[in-house]
Write a protein that holds these residues in place. Sequence first.
Motif, PDB file in Angstrom:
ATOM      1  N   GLY A 176       0.810  -1.207   0.000  1.00 29.53           N
ATOM      2  CA  GLY A 176       0.000   0.000   0.000  1.00 29.53           C
ATOM      3  C   GLY A 176       0.846   1.261   0.000  1.00 29.53           C
ATOM      4  O   GLY A 176       1.997   1.253   0.438  1.00 29.53           O
ATOM      5  N   LYS A 177       0.250   2.331  -0.490  1.00 32.12           N
ATOM      6  CA  LYS A 177       0.940   3.620  -0.509  1.00 32.12           C
ATOM      7  C   LYS A 177       1.123   4.159   0.899  1.00 32.12           C
ATOM      8  O   LYS A 177       2.120   4.830   1.206  1.00 32.12           O
ATOM      9  CB  LYS A 177       0.145   4.608  -1.365  1.00 32.12           C
ATOM     10  CG  LYS A 177       0.797   5.979  -1.518  1.00 32.12           C
ATOM     11  CD  LYS A 177      -0.023   6.871  -2.427  1.00 32.12           C
ATOM     12  CE  LYS A 177       0.636   8.240  -2.598  1.00 32.12           C
ATOM     13  NZ  LYS A 177      -0.170   9.108  -3.510  1.00 32.12           N
ATOM     14  N   LYS A 178       0.177   3.873   1.776  1.00 34.54           N
ATOM     15  CA  LYS A 178       0.271   4.334   3.162  1.00 34.54           C
ATOM     16  C   LYS A 178      -0.409   3.319   4.067  1.00 34.54           C
ATOM     17  O   LYS A 178      -1.177   2.462   3.616  1.00 34.54           O
ATOM     18  CB  LYS A 178      -0.388   5.697   3.318  1.00 34.54           C
ATOM     19  CG  LYS A 178      -1.822   5.762   2.852  1.00 34.54           C
ATOM     20  CD  LYS A 178      -2.360   7.179   2.912  1.00 34.54           C
ATOM     21  CE  LYS A 178      -3.798   7.251   2.384  1.00 34.54           C
ATOM     22  NZ  LYS A 178      -4.322   8.628   2.431  1.00 34.54           N
ATOM     23  N   GLY A 179      -0.098   3.417   5.348  1.00 34.61           N
ATOM     24  CA  GLY A 179      -0.660   2.491   6.310  1.00 34.61           C
ATOM     25  C   GLY A 179       0.394   2.029   7.291  1.00 34.61           C
ATOM     26  O   GLY A 179       1.530   2.520   7.298  1.00 34.61           O
ATOM     27  N   ALA A 180       0.039   1.069   8.112  1.00 35.05           N
ATOM     28  CA  ALA A 180       0.946   0.549   9.131  1.00 35.05           C
ATOM     29  C   ALA A 180       1.553  -0.767   8.668  1.00 35.05           C
ATOM     30  O   ALA A 180       0.850  -1.614   8.121  1.00 35.05           O
ATOM     31  CB  ALA A 180       0.205   0.343  10.450  1.00 35.05           C
TER      32      ALA A 180
END
Length: 335
Positions: A176-180
């Motif tokens: 993903g492009k962002k996240g944890a």
Amino acid sequence: MGLKRAGNQTVLFDNPPVILSSYAVVGPKEGKGPLGKTFNSIWQDQLNGEKTWELAESKMLQEALQGSISQAGIGKEQIDFMLAGDLLNQIVSSNFAARLMALPFIGVYGACSTMALSLALGSMMIDGGFAEHVLVGVSSHHDTAERQFRAPTEQGTQRAMSAQWTVTGAGSVLLGKKGAGPKITSATIGRVIDYGETDASNMGSAMAPAVADTILNHFHDLQCTGQDYDHIASGDLGTVGLALASEVLKQSGVDTGTEFTDCGVRIFDSTQDVHAGGSGCACSAVVFAGDLMQKLRARALKRVLLIGSGALHSPTSALQGESIPGIGHAVAIEA
């Protein structure tokens, strides 16, 4: 915009993609190995209700892909691309899984280096702004690989001690492009290296020079050493190839640290009669999606270098007496 490059072969990610989830499915032999508790799903037999081993492998890959989506908790409609590959002619296991997944699909073939190569390509797509979510999956199956590359298992052909056991399994991650989650910070794309090995029962020797070459170039490009990583893992060199790659690096004056190991060495133990260890696309895929990802999430490992290793031969090239070219692709993952 400048090139996102370091040295000759390494790509740097300005916005490192996040590994949002991972999922590993394996067969019964792999489930009984030392890493059995790290896998999400263990099949009780090689067919799992399917009529052929090839259909079983495709089903296994689909299970891993669906597992990654469920673990991430996002809708399938949010996935921009699916990257997948396997060992079979025309990557049919991946094609048939993609038919059911109904996602924009890019088939990838790097032999047993396909997991690392797919992670690198998926990361490039996200960092380049072409996608926000990329689903990656890789599979192999012992019996499908034996039927295609060697001899049908029904023949009971005696295996050389340098031979490896193709892992039955499928590993998947969702980027993903962002996240944890852990991030992929760089990738080193390998070169094809061929030192003339022709023995298909000794693929570790065929792949070892390419893996060593990729590690050398990764260290050179990033001006780093093995001490900068908690764990360095090749894909499926097995005991023979790992020893050879270690010797090449040692003679090149490179210190890989104390944590240079191989997924094919780790997935089975000495009681399982696999000779030189595990191999296959799924070998590094399930060890990474299972054991290594668990340790990265728990911060037991903070920096990992995964080098997928591939023997780029085919049944046709082997019958024609061609040697076995090798390839190694590396991705650096940070918690």
